[in-house]
Scaffold this active site. Structure first.
Site, PDB file in Angstrom:
ATOM      1  N   HIS A  57       0.837  -1.214   0.000  1.00  0.00           N
ATOM      2  CA  HIS A  57       0.000   0.000   0.000  1.00  0.00           C
ATOM      3  C   HIS A  57       0.864   1.252   0.000  1.00  0.00           C
ATOM      4  O   HIS A  57       1.486   1.597   0.998  1.00  0.00           O
ATOM      5  CB  HIS A  57      -0.924   0.009   1.226  1.00  0.00           C
ATOM      6  N   HIS A  59       1.489   5.401  -2.136  1.00  0.00           N
ATOM      7  CA  HIS A  59       0.984   6.455  -3.036  1.00  0.00           C
ATOM      8  C   HIS A  59       2.179   7.074  -3.755  1.00  0.00           C
ATOM      9  O   HIS A  59       2.779   8.034  -3.273  1.00  0.00           O
ATOM     10  CB  HIS A  59       0.222   7.526  -2.253  1.00  0.00           C
ATOM     11  N   GLN A 152      -9.588   9.291  -5.280  1.00  0.00           N
ATOM     12  CA  GLN A 152      -9.257   9.904  -3.980  1.00  0.00           C
ATOM     13  C   GLN A 152     -10.394  10.761  -3.427  1.00  0.00           C
ATOM     14  O   GLN A 152     -10.639  10.787  -2.229  1.00  0.00           O
ATOM     15  CB  GLN A 152      -7.985  10.749  -4.134  1.00  0.00           C
ATOM     16  N   HIS A 210      -9.301   1.715   0.141  1.00  0.00           N
ATOM     17  CA  HIS A 210      -9.116   2.418   1.402  1.00  0.00           C
ATOM     18  C   HIS A 210     -10.441   2.245   2.137  1.00  0.00           C
ATOM     19  O   HIS A 210     -11.476   2.722   1.655  1.00  0.00           O
ATOM     20  CB  HIS A 210      -8.858   3.905   1.164  1.00  0.00           C
ATOM     21  N   GLU A 213     -10.955   4.333   6.975  1.00  0.00           N
ATOM     22  CA  GLU A 213      -9.779   5.015   7.544  1.00  0.00           C
ATOM     23  C   GLU A 213     -10.296   6.192   8.354  1.00  0.00           C
ATOM     24  O   GLU A 213     -10.236   7.355   7.934  1.00  0.00           O
ATOM     25  CB  GLU A 213      -8.818   5.470   6.443  1.00  0.00           C
ATOM     26  N   ASP A 309       2.259   3.245   2.927  1.00  0.00           N
ATOM     27  CA  ASP A 309       1.283   4.289   2.609  1.00  0.00           C
ATOM     28  C   ASP A 309       1.925   5.566   2.079  1.00  0.00           C
ATOM     29  O   ASP A 309       1.612   6.001   0.988  1.00  0.00           O
ATOM     30  CB  ASP A 309       0.396   4.588   3.825  1.00  0.00           C
TER      31      ASP A 309
HETATM   32 FE   FE2 Z   1      -3.413   5.112   1.301  1.00  0.00          FE
END
Ligand code: FE2
Length: 430
Positions: A57, A59, A152, A210, A213, A309
């Site tokens: 995971h 970005h 996102q 996701h 979270e 992440d």
């Molecule tokens: Fe993430």
């Protein structure tokens, strides 16, 4: 005659004194005392030889952008998303590629040879998607990069979320992503989970959401994800990332939820560095830790893999592509300090991660790709404790990164002392 022979390796499963012979980029033999010539011999000196680290995971479109155009003042997930929204229009194709390649170089030096990265599809230009597809092609010889089409700003909450997700998948992005807890309502979040699972099932793709979270214990999209995974026949191909709301959930509800996650064969991917810093920001004291229930999920047979992440981006100012740093944090936040638990945590950044993202040519087994890391540590626990130096990184039989061991030269015994448990013996001729 091997191309490469690694002598005297300790393996993560506890075997010691093992030799690994490599031919044609593949592992040809793993056994003690191999008698054979080799093009190159590496003496592991009773140190740990592990399969490569795998980050399930990340970005990569945002990495190494810290400070552009400003820093995250509150330290929250929501300000991070807003800040990323300010940064997106400033992105250029060249800058995204340059930062991603710099990150991949760092990753290789840390023995991190496979990364699943989410890529934001809410920018109508799909600039980051095209840039990371190019990066994926460029790094292929040394790093496996998987991409997740990630709306996102919400599949439904953003203007062209669904259309852009389809465009990204058509361009060759590998995995269907989503963010149900960021949709406008719980109902729209659940609807997004249903829709994303249907899209993945139609296209024969995996899912990586996701999911929950948040510190809100009523954020229960993981329940919907488990149900939809079974309805659409995606068992074993779905990742629930973060799952931080589980930290705050009622215990009775969780006693029903965890078996449901296991039944759907969902892979759980907490991100300890980020969860401990982003969650609990609205608390006074005591402050919640936010990381999901890792030992309980593992005990129920759920495959738990740990992700990084973020590295130097709108959500996190630190990070170093070091999955041992991730493991170290997980041990502490999850209070997984027994010897067995620490070994499980090491698996969570190696074999479990490979399983979560579906790597099929991975692991220290005859016939598999000869990709592994020699660490300056005797075993997985020492590797986590020291965040051990990655002495030699091998990809498909080729050495692609080397770092000298950490040594003290002030030993009273008169010779350099290694900082791991074994006494360092300088190579002959030095
Ligand atoms: Fe993430």
């Amino acid at each position: 005659m091997f191309d490469l022979l690694v002598r005297n390796a300790n393996l993560p499963d506890g075997r010691t004194g093992v030799d690994i012979g490599v031919t044609g980029g593949r592992i040809a033999a793993i056994e003690p005392g191999i008698e054979a010539e080799a093009g190159r011999i590496l003496d592991a000196q009773s140190r740990l030889v592990s399969p490569p680290f795998v980050d399930p995971h990340f970005h990569m479109d945002a990495t190494l952008s810290l400070g552009i155009p400003r820093l995250n003042r509150s330290g929250t997930l929501l300000e991070g998303i807003a800040l990323w929204g300010e940064l997106k229009p400033l992105l250029t194709h060249e800058a995204v590629i340059e930062r991603a390649l710099r990150y991949c170089d760092l990753a290789v030096s840390q023995g991190l040879l496979a990364v699943r990265s989410h890529v934001d599809v809410c920018d109508d230009r799909l600039l980051a998607v095209e840039a990371l597809l190019e990066v994926k092609r460029l790094v292929k010889p040394y790093l496996d990069l998987q991409l997740v089409a990630f709306p996102q700003d919400g599949l439904y909450r953003s203007r062209n979320g669904e259309a852009n997700l389809f465009r990204a998948l058509d361009l060759g992005v590998d995995v269907v992503g989503g963010i149900p807890h960021f949709e406008r309502t719980m109902a729209e979040g659940a609807a997004s989970v249903r829709r994303l699972c249907e899209i993945a099932a139609d296209r024969g793709l995996p899912v990586d959401l996701h999911c929950d979270e948040t510190d809100d214990p009523m954020s229960r999209h993981i329940e919907t994800l488990a149900a939809e995974t079974m309805r659409t026949g995606l068992q074993g191909r779905v990742v629930g990332s973060h799952l931080t709301s589980m930290h705050s959930m009622d215990n009775y509800y969780v006693s029903k939820l965890i078996p449901l996650i296991a039944e759907a064969r969902i892979h759980a991917v907490p991100n300890p560095l980020i969860n401990i810093t982003l969650q609990g920001r609205h608390d006074t004291y005591p402050k919640r830790r936010g990381m999901t229930r890792v030992p309980e999920l593992m005990a129920a047979g759920v495959n738990v893999a740990l992700g990084q992440d973020c590295t130097m981006d709108p959500w996190y100012s630190l990070g170093s592509a070091d999955m041992l740093d991730v493991a170290h944090m997980a041990v502490h936040v999850g209070q997984m300090t027994s010897l067995a638990a620490m070994r499980q945590v090491f698996d969570a950044v190696t074999v479990n991660s490979a399983r979560a993202i579906g790597l099929d040519d991975y692991g220290l087994e005859v016939g598999r790709s000869a990709s592994f890391v020699i660490l300056q540590a005797r075993d997985p626990i020492e590797a986590i404790r020291l965040r051990a130096t990655r002495l030699t990184v091998v990809r498909s039989g080729k050495v692609i990164a080397e770092t000298p061991p950490r040594l003290s030269t002030l030993s009273l015994e008169g010779r350099p002392q290694s900082l791991d448990g074994s006494t360092y013996a300088p190579p002959a001729g030095t």
